[in-house]
Motif scaffolding. Structure first.
Motif, PDB file in Angstrom:
ATOM      1  N   ARG A  48       0.827  -1.212   0.000  1.00  0.00           N
ATOM      2  CA  ARG A  48       0.000   0.000   0.000  1.00  0.00           C
ATOM      3  C   ARG A  48       0.859   1.258   0.000  1.00  0.00           C
ATOM      4  O   ARG A  48       0.479   2.268  -0.599  1.00  0.00           O
ATOM      5  N   LEU A  49       1.995   1.223   0.686  1.00  0.00           N
ATOM      6  CA  LEU A  49       2.890   2.385   0.689  1.00  0.00           C
ATOM      7  C   LEU A  49       3.359   2.704  -0.727  1.00  0.00           C
ATOM      8  O   LEU A  49       3.514   3.867  -1.088  1.00  0.00           O
ATOM      9  N   HIS A  50       3.589   1.671  -1.515  1.00  0.00           N
ATOM     10  CA  HIS A  50       4.026   1.888  -2.897  1.00  0.00           C
ATOM     11  C   HIS A  50       2.867   2.345  -3.785  1.00  0.00           C
ATOM     12  O   HIS A  50       3.078   3.135  -4.697  1.00  0.00           O
ATOM     13  N   GLN A  51       1.686   1.851  -3.528  1.00  0.00           N
ATOM     14  CA  GLN A  51       0.553   2.162  -4.395  1.00  0.00           C
ATOM     15  C   GLN A  51      -0.169   3.446  -3.996  1.00  0.00           C
ATOM     16  O   GLN A  51      -0.458   4.285  -4.847  1.00  0.00           O
ATOM     17  N   HIS A  52      -0.511   3.574  -2.718  1.00  0.00           N
ATOM     18  CA  HIS A  52      -1.300   4.718  -2.245  1.00  0.00           C
ATOM     19  C   HIS A  52      -0.813   5.154  -0.861  1.00  0.00           C
ATOM     20  O   HIS A  52      -1.482   4.885   0.132  1.00  0.00           O
ATOM     21  N   PRO A  53       0.340   5.810  -0.792  1.00  0.00           N
ATOM     22  CA  PRO A  53       0.847   6.202   0.527  1.00  0.00           C
ATOM     23  C   PRO A  53      -0.064   7.238   1.172  1.00  0.00           C
ATOM     24  O   PRO A  53      -0.568   8.134   0.497  1.00  0.00           O
ATOM     25  N   SER A  54      -0.316   7.071   2.447  1.00  0.00           N
ATOM     26  CA  SER A  54      -1.112   8.049   3.178  1.00  0.00           C
ATOM     27  C   SER A  54      -0.744   7.984   4.651  1.00  0.00           C
ATOM     28  O   SER A  54      -0.197   6.997   5.141  1.00  0.00           O
ATOM     29  N   TYR A  55      -1.083   9.049   5.344  1.00  0.00           N
ATOM     30  CA  TYR A  55      -0.797   9.142   6.768  1.00  0.00           C
ATOM     31  C   TYR A  55      -1.608   8.094   7.513  1.00  0.00           C
ATOM     32  O   TYR A  55      -2.785   7.891   7.254  1.00  0.00           O
ATOM     33  N   GLY A  56      -0.971   7.395   8.444  1.00  0.00           N
ATOM     34  CA  GLY A  56      -1.669   6.449   9.291  1.00  0.00           C
ATOM     35  C   GLY A  56      -1.690   5.011   8.810  1.00  0.00           C
ATOM     36  O   GLY A  56      -2.304   4.167   9.445  1.00  0.00           O
ATOM     37  N   ASN A 105      10.086  10.799  -2.164  1.00  0.00           N
ATOM     38  CA  ASN A 105       9.929  11.812  -1.115  1.00  0.00           C
ATOM     39  C   ASN A 105       8.464  12.165  -0.886  1.00  0.00           C
ATOM     40  O   ASN A 105       8.040  12.383   0.247  1.00  0.00           O
ATOM     41  N   LYS A 106       7.703  12.219  -1.949  1.00  0.00           N
ATOM     42  CA  LYS A 106       6.284  12.562  -1.837  1.00  0.00           C
ATOM     43  C   LYS A 106       5.537  11.505  -1.026  1.00  0.00           C
ATOM     44  O   LYS A 106       4.697  11.821  -0.179  1.00  0.00           O
ATOM     45  N   ALA A 107       5.853  10.229  -1.250  1.00  0.00           N
ATOM     46  CA  ALA A 107       5.214   9.142  -0.506  1.00  0.00           C
ATOM     47  C   ALA A 107       5.608   9.183   0.965  1.00  0.00           C
ATOM     48  O   ALA A 107       4.769   8.996   1.855  1.00  0.00           O
ATOM     49  N   VAL A 108       6.880   9.443   1.238  1.00  0.00           N
ATOM     50  CA  VAL A 108       7.358   9.533   2.620  1.00  0.00           C
ATOM     51  C   VAL A 108       6.682  10.712   3.319  1.00  0.00           C
ATOM     52  O   VAL A 108       6.240  10.596   4.472  1.00  0.00           O
ATOM     53  N   ALA A 109       6.571  11.818   2.622  1.00  0.00           N
ATOM     54  CA  ALA A 109       5.915  12.998   3.193  1.00  0.00           C
ATOM     55  C   ALA A 109       4.461  12.694   3.546  1.00  0.00           C
ATOM     56  O   ALA A 109       3.988  13.070   4.624  1.00  0.00           O
ATOM     57  N   ALA A 110       3.756  11.997   2.673  1.00  0.00           N
ATOM     58  CA  ALA A 110       2.359  11.640   2.946  1.00  0.00           C
ATOM     59  C   ALA A 110       2.267  10.712   4.153  1.00  0.00           C
ATOM     60  O   ALA A 110       1.382  10.868   5.003  1.00  0.00           O
ATOM     61  N   LEU A 111       3.181   9.784   4.255  1.00  0.00           N
ATOM     62  CA  LEU A 111       3.165   8.828   5.364  1.00  0.00           C
ATOM     63  C   LEU A 111       3.400   9.514   6.708  1.00  0.00           C
ATOM     64  O   LEU A 111       2.749   9.191   7.703  1.00  0.00           O
ATOM     65  N   PHE A 112       4.330  10.466   6.738  1.00  0.00           N
ATOM     66  CA  PHE A 112       4.661  11.164   7.978  1.00  0.00           C
ATOM     67  C   PHE A 112       3.824  12.433   8.188  1.00  0.00           C
ATOM     68  O   PHE A 112       3.983  13.117   9.191  1.00  0.00           O
ATOM     69  N   ASN A 113       3.000  12.780   7.200  1.00  0.00           N
ATOM     70  CA  ASN A 113       2.169  13.978   7.261  1.00  0.00           C
ATOM     71  C   ASN A 113       3.023  15.244   7.393  1.00  0.00           C
ATOM     72  O   ASN A 113       2.784  16.104   8.238  1.00  0.00           O
ATOM     73  N   ILE A 114       4.057  15.302   6.557  1.00  0.00           N
ATOM     74  CA  ILE A 114       4.949  16.455   6.500  1.00  0.00           C
ATOM     75  C   ILE A 114       5.097  16.853   5.034  1.00  0.00           C
ATOM     76  O   ILE A 114       4.573  16.193   4.145  1.00  0.00           O
ATOM     77  N   THR A 115       5.830  17.912   4.774  1.00  0.00           N
ATOM     78  CA  THR A 115       6.042  18.348   3.400  1.00  0.00           C
ATOM     79  C   THR A 115       7.235  17.605   2.783  1.00  0.00           C
ATOM     80  O   THR A 115       8.097  17.088   3.500  1.00  0.00           O
TER      81      THR A 115
END
Length: 145
Positions: A48-56, A105-115
């Motif tokens: 899921r992180l590879h397909q649709h990364p999101s916070y939480g 970087n965009k996926a990591v940012a979404a996961l951590f809820n940061i820019t």
């Protein structure tokens, strides 16, 4: 006679490579067959992180540890052991694992809820801790460990 011998050696080498690859695939399948439900959950989280990364997606430290185990299994070596001497914080280690799993970087940012800019700054701090030069790529370095 020498040509026959060379051909025979080439055939044996080719078959050896095939068998080695099949053995590796079998070993990976065996590992997956013996997985606990928590490791299976971690594998689905990685997908899921590879397909649709999101916070939480990864909710607690236990899930992070399981995700680390899965990433170590798929990408080789134990990254936390390789980086133990560098005194990285827990959040920095998480970022290194996500880099190891080839998340952008965009996926990591979404996961951590940061820019994405915050991800870049964190990567720069990690590069400094690892004593990498400005021209070195943290992503390449982490993926090659």
């Amino acid at each position: 006679m020498e040509t026959y011998s060379d051909n025979w050696n080439a055939c044996l080498l080719f078959r050896n490579k095939q068998l080695t690859k099949q053995l590796k695939n079998y070993q990976e399948a065996s590992v997956l067959a013996d997985c606990s439900s928590s490791l299976l959950l971690a594998m689905s989280q990685l997908l899921r992180l590879h397909q649709h990364p999101s916070y939480g997606i990864v909710r607690d430290d236990t899930e992070w540890q399981n995700l680390f185990t899965v990433i170590d299994c798929f990408y080789g070596n134990c990254l936390s052991e390789e980086l133990a001497d560098y005194c990285l914080g827990h959040q920095e280690l998480k970022l290194c694992y996500l880099v190891r799993a080839r998340l952008c970087n965009k996926a990591v940012a979404a996961l951590f809820n940061i820019t994405s800019q915050s991800v870049l700054k964190t990567k720069q701090r990690i590069k400094n801790k690892l004593s990498l030069s400005a021209t070195d790529s943290l992503d390449r370095y982490i993926q090659q460990i």
